[in-house]
Design a protein around this motif. Sequence first.
Motif, PDB file in Angstrom:
ATOM      1  N   VAL B 231       0.814  -1.215   0.000  1.00  9.01           N
ATOM      2  CA  VAL B 231       0.000   0.000   0.000  1.00  9.01           C
ATOM      3  C   VAL B 231       0.851   1.270   0.000  1.00  9.01           C
ATOM      4  CG1 VAL B 231      -0.347  -0.086   2.516  1.00  9.01           C
ATOM      5  CG2 VAL B 231      -1.973   1.162   1.100  1.00  9.01           C
ATOM      6  N   THR B 264     -13.490  -3.505  -0.652  1.00  9.85           N
ATOM      7  CA  THR B 264     -12.249  -3.241   0.078  1.00  9.85           C
ATOM      8  C   THR B 264     -12.578  -2.826   1.510  1.00  9.85           C
ATOM      9  OG1 THR B 264     -11.071  -2.770  -1.940  1.00  9.85           O
ATOM     10  CG2 THR B 264     -10.139  -1.849   0.079  1.00  9.85           C
ATOM     11  N   THR B 265     -11.923  -3.464   2.456  1.00  7.48           N
ATOM     12  CA  THR B 265     -12.335  -3.350   3.860  1.00  7.48           C
ATOM     13  C   THR B 265     -11.789  -2.083   4.511  1.00  7.48           C
ATOM     14  OG1 THR B 265     -10.390  -4.474   4.732  1.00  7.48           O
ATOM     15  CG2 THR B 265     -12.211  -5.868   4.004  1.00  7.48           C
ATOM     16  N   LEU B 266     -12.371  -1.749   5.659  1.00 14.75           N
ATOM     17  CA  LEU B 266     -11.898  -0.573   6.392  1.00 14.75           C
ATOM     18  C   LEU B 266     -10.488  -0.770   6.948  1.00 14.75           C
ATOM     19  CD1 LEU B 266     -15.149   0.626   8.138  1.00 14.75           C
ATOM     20  CD2 LEU B 266     -13.710   1.969   6.601  1.00 14.75           C
ATOM     21  N   VAL B 267     -10.096  -1.991   7.274  1.00  9.25           N
ATOM     22  CA  VAL B 267      -8.699  -2.216   7.685  1.00  9.25           C
ATOM     23  C   VAL B 267      -7.771  -1.710   6.576  1.00  9.25           C
ATOM     24  CG1 VAL B 267      -6.941  -4.005   8.054  1.00  9.25           C
ATOM     25  CG2 VAL B 267      -9.112  -4.145   9.271  1.00  9.25           C
ATOM     26  N   GLU B 268      -8.121  -2.005   5.329  1.00  8.84           N
ATOM     27  CA  GLU B 268      -7.303  -1.568   4.199  1.00  8.84           C
ATOM     28  C   GLU B 268      -7.430  -0.057   3.952  1.00  8.84           C
ATOM     29  OE1 GLU B 268      -7.611  -4.952   0.954  1.00  8.84           O
ATOM     30  OE2 GLU B 268      -9.343  -5.001   2.291  1.00  8.84           O
ATOM     31  N   ASN B 270      -8.290   2.302   5.996  1.00  4.07           N
ATOM     32  CA  ASN B 270      -7.610   3.038   7.064  1.00  4.07           C
ATOM     33  C   ASN B 270      -6.097   3.046   6.824  1.00  4.07           C
ATOM     34  OD1 ASN B 270     -10.038   3.475   8.423  1.00  4.07           O
ATOM     35  ND2 ASN B 270      -9.755   1.807   9.872  1.00  4.07           N
ATOM     36  N   THR B 271      -5.575   1.934   6.328  1.00  2.00           N
ATOM     37  CA  THR B 271      -4.134   1.847   6.066  1.00  2.00           C
ATOM     38  C   THR B 271      -3.741   2.748   4.896  1.00  2.00           C
ATOM     39  OG1 THR B 271      -4.223  -0.410   6.904  1.00  2.00           O
ATOM     40  CG2 THR B 271      -2.216   0.229   5.766  1.00  2.00           C
ATOM     41  N   TYR B 273      -5.166   5.593   4.373  1.00  2.00           N
ATOM     42  CA  TYR B 273      -5.081   6.928   4.973  1.00  2.00           C
ATOM     43  C   TYR B 273      -3.814   7.071   5.812  1.00  2.00           C
ATOM     44  CZ  TYR B 273      -6.306  11.535   6.308  1.00  2.00           C
ATOM     45  OH  TYR B 273      -6.265  12.897   6.429  1.00  2.00           O
ATOM     46  N   TYR B 274      -3.416   6.011   6.481  1.00  2.00           N
ATOM     47  CA  TYR B 274      -2.168   6.004   7.270  1.00  2.00           C
ATOM     48  C   TYR B 274      -0.987   6.401   6.378  1.00  2.00           C
ATOM     49  CZ  TYR B 274       1.779   3.621   9.659  1.00  2.00           C
ATOM     50  OH  TYR B 274       2.974   3.299  10.233  1.00  2.00           O
ATOM     51  N   GLU B 275      -0.948   5.870   5.163  1.00  2.00           N
ATOM     52  CA  GLU B 275       0.146   6.213   4.239  1.00  2.00           C
ATOM     53  C   GLU B 275      -0.041   7.626   3.659  1.00  2.00           C
ATOM     54  OE1 GLU B 275       2.881   4.639   3.870  1.00  2.00           O
ATOM     55  OE2 GLU B 275       2.267   2.930   5.110  1.00  2.00           O
ATOM     56  N   ASP B 277      -1.526  10.153   4.921  1.00  2.00           N
ATOM     57  CA  ASP B 277      -1.274  11.153   5.965  1.00  2.00           C
ATOM     58  C   ASP B 277       0.206  11.527   6.041  1.00  2.00           C
ATOM     59  OD1 ASP B 277      -2.247  12.633   8.393  1.00  2.00           O
ATOM     60  OD2 ASP B 277      -0.900  11.254   9.422  1.00  2.00           O
ATOM     61  N   GLU B 291     -12.453  11.947   5.413  1.00  2.00           N
ATOM     62  CA  GLU B 291     -13.415  10.859   5.563  1.00  2.00           C
ATOM     63  C   GLU B 291     -12.826   9.590   4.962  1.00  2.00           C
ATOM     64  OE1 GLU B 291     -16.411  10.831   6.983  1.00  2.00           O
ATOM     65  OE2 GLU B 291     -17.214  12.876   6.928  1.00  2.00           O
ATOM     66  N   ILE B 292     -13.136   8.470   5.584  1.00  2.00           N
ATOM     67  CA  ILE B 292     -12.782   7.151   5.043  1.00  2.00           C
ATOM     68  C   ILE B 292     -14.098   6.399   4.893  1.00  2.00           C
ATOM     69  CG2 ILE B 292     -11.469   5.024   5.414  1.00  2.00           C
ATOM     70  CD1 ILE B 292      -9.644   6.648   7.334  1.00  2.00           C
ATOM     71  N   LYS B 293     -14.594   6.298   3.683  1.00  2.00           N
ATOM     72  CA  LYS B 293     -15.932   5.757   3.449  1.00  2.00           C
ATOM     73  C   LYS B 293     -15.974   4.947   2.151  1.00  2.00           C
ATOM     74  CE  LYS B 293     -17.742   7.537   7.040  1.00  2.00           C
ATOM     75  NZ  LYS B 293     -18.381   8.812   7.299  1.00  2.00           N
TER      76      LYS B 293
END
Lengths: 334, 334
Positions: B231, B264-268, B270-271, B273-275, B277, B291-293
Amino acid sequence: MKKILNRSGDIVTQSIQGFLAAYDKYFEAVPETNCIVYKNRRKGKVSLVIGGGSGHEPLFSGFVGKGLADASANGNIFASPNPQVITETAKAVDEGKGVLFIYGNYEGDNLNFDMAEEMCGFEDIKTAHVRVWDDCASAPKERIEDRRGIAGDIYVIKVAGAACDAGLSLEEVLRVTEKARDNINTIGLATSPGSIPGLNKPTFELGEDEIEFGMGMHGEPGIERTTMKPVDELVDRMYDELKREMSLNSDDEVAVLVNGLGSTTLVELNTVYYELDKHLKSEGIKVHDAEIKSWCTCQEMGGFSITILRLDEELKKYYDASCCSPYYAREALI
Amino acid sequence: MKKILNRSGDIVTQSIQGFLAAYDKYFEAVPETNCIVYKNRRKGKVSLVIGGGSGHEPLFSGFVGKGLADASANGNIFASPNPQVITETAKAVDEGKGVLFIYGNYEGDNLNFDMAEEMCGFEDIKTAHVRVWDDCASAPKERIEDRRGIAGDIYVIKVAGAACDAGLSLEEVLRVTEKARDNINTIGLATSPGSIPGLNKPTFELGEDEIEFGMGMHGEPGIERTTMKPVDELVDRMYDELKREMSLNSDDEVAVLVNGLGSTTLVELNTVYYELDKHLKSEGIKVHDAEIKSWCTCQEMGGFSITILRLDEELKKYYDASCCSPYYAREALI
């Protein structure tokens, strides 16, 4: 299976860090854990802490916020948080009025939250807990304490959050939350497995044309494996189970949740509600409120569940209180 | 592919009827169509009508509500609504102040909404339109009017809704909405196809280990087909595209949307967004909101998109106004 993840590093930590980075106005981490706290959490009232294994997002972190939980204690993928991080999370939000824990009824969670309550006791934090066991396909009614907690968690959390907001004592919050838990039932249906992030392994196996009624989120056995059928037949069967379980009748007023398990689309979930609505109307059951959401998932698992919460005036009051998190907003649209 | 649908009957009609049954407090149908109207729609102001093909839920119907659109004109699966139903929808919400149409820039939609505007003219309804063309991978900048509209639709709708609420004239709502459209860009990435409901056919083909940057929601060609990567590398590439496209720099304040395409799951996510950010922080870009939606989907398609809306004080004011629908609630959590 192509998972959009990093080559290395802890999957849950990176996911939680991403969530916190995106929603940093609202949430912060419990230091050195994957647990999160709502920055504007309750003051001077009973605190609400929820938690369980990760991989079911938006549950649990998505239900921390205004009118909902003050914090969530998040475990590794499909694994309970350990007693230390649960205790740290409770300490981060305790206001001296006590902490209520809500979690799904799984062996690992029961053990770890029980130990955390013991540890909280050493710190003079008063605690109580409600284990949600809404999945009526997971054990017979006589062994209700063997049933698993699934999507019903969410409405139980909703009611408990409003009871905390109302300033009730820990004993009273517990009473109201148990009442919600004792009036909620869910039945699910799996059409395809999710995968375990990082392992690239399906969570269970189902044949090309097979489905399973009542299968658990992690592939736990259900009540019937059969061939794929049209949605009207699926919903017929599921509604019958819920009706028998809850003795639903025309005196009942309910809140309903059609919950997608991960990859099932809204076109399909809406169609589930289209069929469910026919049963509810023909039986004269009053639907106070309904949601069609993918709130309690297991990665890209296919399928859905139907949750029914029977309301009385007290539960309705707490169910109707406004709440807001990135995943659950309840306010009058009108 | 097991789709949870009925054996017969119109898929979109049943899905919309299910949505309306669940959320009947808030919405009603435009009679004899699959279009929906917000019951508490704007009075005495410019009206906002959105629309396009079905199959991308929650877009479009999920963005009808308080502070959002007054109505959505919904076509068949992946097909534009026809001019008649668009016109009926506009008539259902017009207050004599004019109707703004927002839709994605696709040939069928352009043609049908143009015809609807002509038909509205015969009924003395003043109209204007904004075509969203945020997908910067779908055509070079010099041919911006060939670009497709994807997840950027949503923030454009958000801004337009708030501008309508503020009581602006149709000309002014148009100006503000075009400003939002001209400051928003999206780039997507496909990892696996969705399927066409009712046909059990994948929307496109991708090899076991293949992904495609910039691939359209319906499988339209992107900018590069390559092998699956971690990712961090995916987000690096996508951020570079957006940065170049928008000339992003440390003076910029933005709203960000990481959008899942279906399964695609929220675990993915969110990750992702982690990158993302890390890039935003290291470049000194101020993130006003994120937003992550999974808001703009294509059935169970795998992958995600990143949308960036550059804000100025005016856009920020409208972006920040409260809104509420079953899928998009914006109010101060704090």
